[in-house]
Every structure is written in structure tokens, then in C-alpha cells.
Design a protein around this motif. Structure first.
Motif, PDB file in Angstrom:
ATOM      1  N   ILE A  99       0.174   3.373   2.404  1.00 58.11           N
ATOM      2  CA  ILE A  99       1.130   2.338   1.970  1.00 58.11           C
ATOM      3  C   ILE A  99       2.403   3.031   1.498  1.00 58.11           C
ATOM      4  CG2 ILE A  99       1.550   0.431   0.347  1.00 58.11           C
ATOM      5  CD1 ILE A  99      -1.474   0.059   0.138  1.00 58.11           C
ATOM      6  N   ARG A 100       3.576   2.435   1.820  1.00 63.94           N
ATOM      7  CA  ARG A 100       4.855   2.898   1.279  1.00 63.94           C
ATOM      8  C   ARG A 100       5.404   1.825   0.340  1.00 63.94           C
ATOM      9  NH1 ARG A 100       5.975   4.931   6.768  1.00 63.94           N
ATOM     10  NH2 ARG A 100       5.817   7.217   6.715  1.00 63.94           N
ATOM     11  N   TYR A 101       6.073   2.292  -0.731  1.00 59.13           N
ATOM     12  CA  TYR A 101       6.583   1.382  -1.748  1.00 59.13           C
ATOM     13  C   TYR A 101       8.116   1.437  -1.804  1.00 59.13           C
ATOM     14  CZ  TYR A 101       1.749   1.210  -3.278  1.00 59.13           C
ATOM     15  OH  TYR A 101       0.389   1.043  -3.316  1.00 59.13           O
ATOM     16  N   ASP A 102       8.699   0.358  -2.271  1.00 58.72           N
ATOM     17  CA  ASP A 102      10.153   0.267  -2.409  1.00 58.72           C
ATOM     18  C   ASP A 102      10.570   1.020  -3.668  1.00 58.72           C
ATOM     19  OD1 ASP A 102      12.783  -0.379  -2.548  1.00 58.72           O
ATOM     20  OD2 ASP A 102      12.527  -2.547  -2.365  1.00 58.72           O
ATOM     21  N   SER A 103      11.196   2.196  -3.475  1.00 57.90           N
ATOM     22  CA  SER A 103      11.551   3.067  -4.598  1.00 57.90           C
ATOM     23  C   SER A 103      13.057   3.122  -4.846  1.00 57.90           C
ATOM     24  CB  SER A 103      11.013   4.473  -4.332  1.00 57.90           C
ATOM     25  OG  SER A 103      11.527   4.979  -3.104  1.00 57.90           O
TER      26      SER A 103
END
Length: 386
Positions: A99-103
Motif C-alpha cells: 500500500i502507498r499513502y498520501d504523504s
């Protein structure tokens, strides 16, 4: 006259004797009849005889197989999910990005802190130029002051650099979720554009080390059965693919204390109820055909190590912290035998549910124990046998 008087006297004596016998018969009849009527009003009881034998215990438990190695993965930052790269049921490898997150917010904060460090470096150069000028003027007091300001600036730069390093480390670690080991995605809660909730974003399982299930049982029952770590058991496995069950081996891997359950002692008085200690039993299975999610159960029967006096549990009464049974005492009499309930104290007991093994000093194998009574009893009450 004398000859006629003799027969009359005999008849009179005969009549008196007949009347006396009739009166005695009537008295005896009513005596027996009253005893019969009285016996009909007595409590009616059923009895059993105690047996000297071992007590059979049964351990039952059921559960659902889960992988022995399982990781509940979540993003502690609480950032929004930007991209989900896997699906539920997918096989993944160690180190794979899941999973990739909005950073964006964290990246902007990092840029601001880098800019603040650059400003500190510029300010440090200004302090050094001022120090050169102050040194040329020869004012010792101003020189010492300038040196302190330069040293303080250096400390601020070190602190700021450490803060930037921490932000970068956090950004690297939390902007994406990676698999800690090879396994299967068994649960996926993350949705793109949604903030991470309190639940794990993803659950990853590995079946390489086997499967396990657990159940809770009475600690006393486990002790009576002699259940120990490492003991092998037969486990009944029910698969969703077919109605037939398989018997596969399992092994007890761990036994932990669990929250006690409320107990209800045998008999009509529950005032002496006590909490019953519980244990959680963990069983592991390492069979290649298992997939996880199967319903499993065990049923283990073992006799007690020692023999003793065994009676039905419902024959045991508890009042005021005392445990006892009622036995039948037969009293012989001229008008028939009577039966009296006698209280026999129990020093200790163990039970498997329906039956109990009791220890007492005043109970013998040929005595009758009252199992049920039509009315509440007390020591010394007369009863009638059913």
C-alpha cells in the motif's frame, strides 16, 4: 338348673372372647391403616447405590484454524491511502510494497525544515563575519559574546539536522506498507482516498509454520486429565469443500490462564457459588493439506488416575458451604419398617458433570443414596421409597 347354667356360662365367655378378638382385630386394622395413610404423606424418594470406580473425564473444544504466523499491518501516521497494490487472497513476497499513502503534508513539512536549516546556515555566516569585525576592534567582551553566538548557532544547526533526519526516516517508513515476510493477504481493509481507521489496513498470513486454534476449558478438568505441553491429540477437521471430516494430528503448544467463569454448585442452594478457574489451550497443526479457515474440534476421554466412590452429581447438596448427600436408614418396627433420610458430609469431590467422585468417612458401597425427592429434605425426615 346346674346343667343348664354351665352351657350359658360357656357361651358368655365365648362371646366375650370373640368380642375381644374382634376388638383387637379392629384396633390392628386401624393401626395399620393409619400407618399406611401416614406413609402416603411422606416425601417420595428415588435412590441409587454408589459405585467404586474411576471417573471418566471428557475434554471437548472447537475452533477455527488460523495461520501460526500472522501480521496485522497498519500505518501509524493515519495518512490517507493513495494506492492499494494487492488484492485479498494474493500471494506476496517479503519486502513487496503493498500500500502507498498520501504523504504530501509530511513532504511539505520536511521542505520547511530544510529551508529553516538553510536560514540557520546563512545566519551562521553572518555571525562569523561579525566575529571577524569584532576581533579586529579588540573589544574582549564583544569577542567572547560573538564566540558564544557562533557556538549556539552550531548547536541549533545540529538539532535542526537531527529533526530533518527523523522526518525523512518517518517519511520513508510510513509512505508505503511493505510485506514483512512471504505470505497471503487474508484481509484487506484499506481503500484509496480514505484515512486509515483503527483496524489493520491489511492482514498478512503465512502457512509455512503451520496452523493453530484455541479453546477454553476448566483448569480442574485439564488437571484431572493430566493435559501437558507437547501432548499429541487427534483433531477432527471439517473442510468447506466436503461434508466428510478428517482426523489429523495436533499438538498442545501452549496453555495460558484465562478469565474465570461463574460457577454454580450442585444442589438447590447456590449461595456458595464460586468462580471456576479457566485455561486457554493452544493446539498447533502442521499438515500440508490444510489451508486455513477449517472448522476443527477435539474430544478427548480419559479415566481418573484413582478410583473412588462415584455418585450422580445431582444427588449432592450444598448449603452454607457444606456438601453432603442423603442416605437411607432403615428402622425395623413391630408395625413394619420405616425409612429415614440421613445426612452424610462430603469432605471433597471432583466432577465430570453428570457424575462426581466424593470423599467421605460415613458412606459404604451397599448404602442407598437419595437421588431425587418430591419435597425438600432435612436430616432425620421419614421418607417412602418409590
Amino acid at each position: 338348673m346346674e346343667t343348664t347354667g354351665v352351657p350359658a356360662d360357656r357361651r358368655r365367655k365365648k362371646n366375650i372372647r370373640t368380642a375381644f378378638l374382634l376388638l383387637m382385630g379392629v384396633l390392628l386394622f386401624f393401626t395399620f391403616f393409619s400407618n399406611t395413610l401416614q406413609s402416603l404423606t411422606l416425601p417420595k424418594v428415588t435412590t441409587v447405590k454408589p459405585q467404586t470406580k474411576s471417573l471418566e473425564f471428557t475434554l471437548e473444544g472447537s475452533g477455527k484454524l488460523t495461520p501460526l504466523r500472522e501480521a496485522k499491518l497498519l500505518n501509524a501516521s493515519g495518512w490517507k491511502v493513495r494506492q492499494v497494490l494487492v488484492k485479498e487472497g494474493e500471494q506476496v513476497t517479503k519486502g513487496q510494497t503493498l500500500i502507498r499513502y498520501d504523504s504530501q503534508v509530511a513532504e511539505a513539512e520536511l521542505k520547511d525544515e530544510v529551508a529553516a536549516l538553510d536560514k540557520q546556515k546563512i545566519a551562521q555566516q553572518t555571525l562569523q563575519d561579525q566575529f571577524i569585525q569584532t576581533y579586529a576592534e579588540g573589544d574582549e567582551l564583544q569577542i567572547r559574546k560573538a564566540r558564544r553566538e557562533i557556538e549556539a548557532g552550531k548547536v541549533d544547526q545540529v538539532t535542526q539536522a537531527r529533526k530533518i533526519a527523523g522526518l525523512r526516516e518517518r517519511l520513508t517508513a510510513e509512505q508505503q506498507l511493505k510485506a514483512p515476510f512471504d505470505g497471503i493477504v487474508t484481509q484487506l481493509n484499506a481503500l484509496p482516498g480514505i484515512l486509515s481507521s483503527g483496524e489493520p489496513d491489511l492482514v498478512l498470513s503465512s502457512s509455512r509454520e503451520g496452523f493453530q486454534f484455541d479453546f477454553t476449558a476448566d483448569a480442574g478438568l485439564l488437571s484431572s486429565l493430566g493435559i501437558t505441553l507437547g501432548e499429541k491429540l487427534e483433531v477432527e477437521v471439517h473442510s468447506a469443500e466436503g461434508p466428510s471430516a478428517r482426523i489429523l494430528p495436533g499438538k498442545i503448544a501452549e496453555i495460558k490462564s484465562a478469565q474465570a467463569r461463574a460457577g454454580s454448585p450442585a444442589g438447590e442452594d447456590n449461595s456458595g457459588a464460586e468462580d471456576i478457574a479457566q485455561k486457554t489451550v493452544f493446539i498447533v497443526m502442521n499438515e500440508g493439506s490444510l489451508q486455513g479457515g477449517e472448522q476443527v474440534q477435539i474430544k478427548l476421554k480419559k479415566p481418573s488416575l484413582q478410583e473412588g466412590v462415584v455418585v450422580p452429581t445431582k444427588a449432592i447438596h450444598q448449603t452454607g458451604g457444606r456438601s453432603f448427600v442423603y442416605t437411607i436408614e432403615e428402622q425395623r418396627g413391630a408395625l413394619g419398617n420405616t425409612f429415614v433420610a440421613r445426612e452424610v458430609q462430603i469432605r471433597s469431590s471432583i466432577t465430570n458433570g453428570p457424575d462426581s467422585m466424593i470423599q467421605t468417612d460415613n458412606l459404604y458401597g451397599d448404602e442407598m443414596i437419595i437421588l431425587e425427592s418430591s419435597e425438600p429434605l432435612q436430616d432425620g425426615n421419614r421418607v417412602r421409597l418409590q
